[in-house]
Scaffold this active site. Structure first.
Site, PDB file in Angstrom:
ATOM      1  N   ALA A  29       0.819  -1.212   0.000  1.00 38.22           N
ATOM      2  CA  ALA A  29       0.000   0.000   0.000  1.00 38.22           C
ATOM      3  C   ALA A  29       0.851   1.261   0.000  1.00 38.22           C
ATOM      4  CB  ALA A  29      -0.919   0.005   1.219  1.00 38.22           C
ATOM      5  N   GLY A  30       2.167   1.105   0.022  1.00 39.04           N
ATOM      6  CA  GLY A  30       3.043   2.272   0.066  1.00 39.04           C
ATOM      7  C   GLY A  30       3.174   2.825   1.474  1.00 39.04           C
ATOM      8  N   ASP A  54      12.278   5.320   4.684  1.00 42.50           N
ATOM      9  CA  ASP A  54      11.310   4.472   5.392  1.00 42.50           C
ATOM     10  C   ASP A  54      11.884   3.911   6.686  1.00 42.50           C
ATOM     11  OD1 ASP A  54      10.077   5.020   3.032  1.00 42.50           O
ATOM     12  OD2 ASP A  54      10.262   3.005   2.208  1.00 42.50           O
TER      13      ASP A  54
END
Ligand code: GLA
Length: 393
Positions: free
Chosen positions: A122-123, A171
């Site tokens: 989903a990112g 991230d």
């Protein structure tokens, strides 16, 4: 799932209690897309969805994994770590173990129960949250003396070199070092960071999952990265001092863009102006100027769509719906693109209406049922025993 229930499952599977409960969050990026691997700027937040890992040592140098969501198990030996083709989900743990051993850290066996709350594909960086949770587990169990920035760098290395995705550092950084109520402004060149309080009165960020799954490793992500490297090579003839697209100023871009092939020129234009937008975004956020921030979000999306070409028709539709909605100040795709999520900046009193209208229009046009997540800017990874130990490296 409640902690007590996770512990119950752990005991049933491994016939012992876990030593630690580790939680590492997913993230959404507010602005600054495809800039991290260009040594540029990003402004993400951690979200209140986590990869939960319950862990304890074992003394046979094996890593045992049980994924509670998928009811699948796997095992590998620290003496012989190879990539798995059958159980790809275990490659994150394999990669982290391998990278730690290669870096000379003394680690041993571990029995792991995983319960993931971050939607995959989903990112929202489920993979970085797994990597950080695994690293933190080894650190706690084997008393590794390893600083936060090194953890982040190693986690990224595992993803780059073992999993095979050439991601930037955003991230893993966000999953480890975020702070509740704040966005994280990272300079991906020197890894300096700043917390930016998120207090736009009366407005919130809402994330909408287009439900069009993204396959980062298989996508054009690595290709985009390569195009940026190519651009630098070409421009170095005129700008010998540059090493990454980050080094290209707006003025120099305008001056030398004619040397770049059409497609590569578009990629660079995105990166150059997106870096500028992130810096502006931090300034307007500090002043509490929601309208200006929203405007930058729209500009970012347009650039990702037209110049970097990582949007999809579903993501574009979600952004367009936002433009017609009262109370929406900005919207953009978040994460790598090629599917995944859109993030909206929306007036609190208009959130329910926005959701209802998206559900109606988007579902009718695409046949997909979108999912919504209210974004709560959250703390980075924690282990149950030492919540504060990892702050402020
Ligand atoms: C993915 C990568 C990040 C970053 C974004 C795009 O999430 O993992 O490093 O490059 O895409 O901004």
């Amino acid at each position: 799932m409640k902690k007590e229930n996770l512990i119950k499952h752990y005991k049933a599977i491994y016939k012992k209690s876990p030593a630690y409960i580790i939680r590492a969050p997913g993230r959404v990026n507010l602005i600054g897309e495809h800039t991290d691997y260009n040594d540029g700027f990003v402004l993400p937040i951690a979200i209140d969805r986590y990869t939960n890992m319950l862990v304890s040592k074992n003394d046979d140098r094996k890593i045992r994994l049980y994924d509670l969501k998928y009811k699948e198990k796997e095992k590998f030996d620290l003496a012989n770590i190879r990539k798995s083709q059958q159980k790809k989900w275990s490659n994150y743990q394999r990669g982290i173990a391998k990278i730690l051993l290669d870096a000379g850290y003394k680690i041993g066996g571990m029995d792991i129960l995983i319960f993931g709350e971050v939607s995959e594909g989903a990112g929202l960086s489920s993979s970085a949250s797994i990597e950080i949770a695994t690293l933190l587990s080894f650190k706690e169990l084997y008393d590794l003396e390893i600083k936060p920035l090194e953890m982040i760098t190693l986690a990224r290395k595992a993803e780059n070199e073992f999993v095979g995705v050439q991601c930037g550092i955003m991230d893993q950084f966000t999953s480890l070092l975020s702070k509740e109520g704040n966005a994280l402004f990272i300079d991906c060149r020197n890894l300096k960071y700043q917390y930016v309080p998120l207090s736009i009165k009366g407005y919130s960020f809402l994330v909408c999952n287009s439900m069009k799954k993204r396959k980062l490793a298989d996508s054009s992500y690595n290709e985009r990265r390569q195009e940026c490297v190519e651009a630098v090579k070409i421009l170095q003839k005129n700008l010998p001092g540059i090493t990454f697209c980050r080094d290209i100023s707006i003025n120099n871009f305008e001056k030398y863009k004619s040397f770049l092939p059409e497609k590569i020129k578009k990629r660079v234009e995105h990166v150059v102006f997106e870096n500028d937008r992130v810096q502006k975004a931090v300034k307007v956020l500090k002043k509490g100027n929601a309208k200006a921030f929203g405007e930058l979000m729209y500009q970012s999306h347009k650039s990702l769509k037209e110049l970097y070409e990582v949007s999809t028709k579903e993501l574009d539709l979600l952004v367009e719906i936002g433009k017609d909605e009262p109370g929406v100040l900005g919207a953009r795709l978040t994460g790598a693109g090629f599917g995944g999520c859109v993030i909206y900046l929306v007036k609190d009193s208009c959130i329910e209406n926005l959701k209802a209208n998206i559900l109606d229009v988007y579902s009718k046009k695409t046949g997909l049922i979108p999912q919504f997540y209210k974004v709560v800017p959250s703390d980075g990874a924690i282990s149950q025993k030492s919540r504060l130990e990892f702050r402020g490296a």
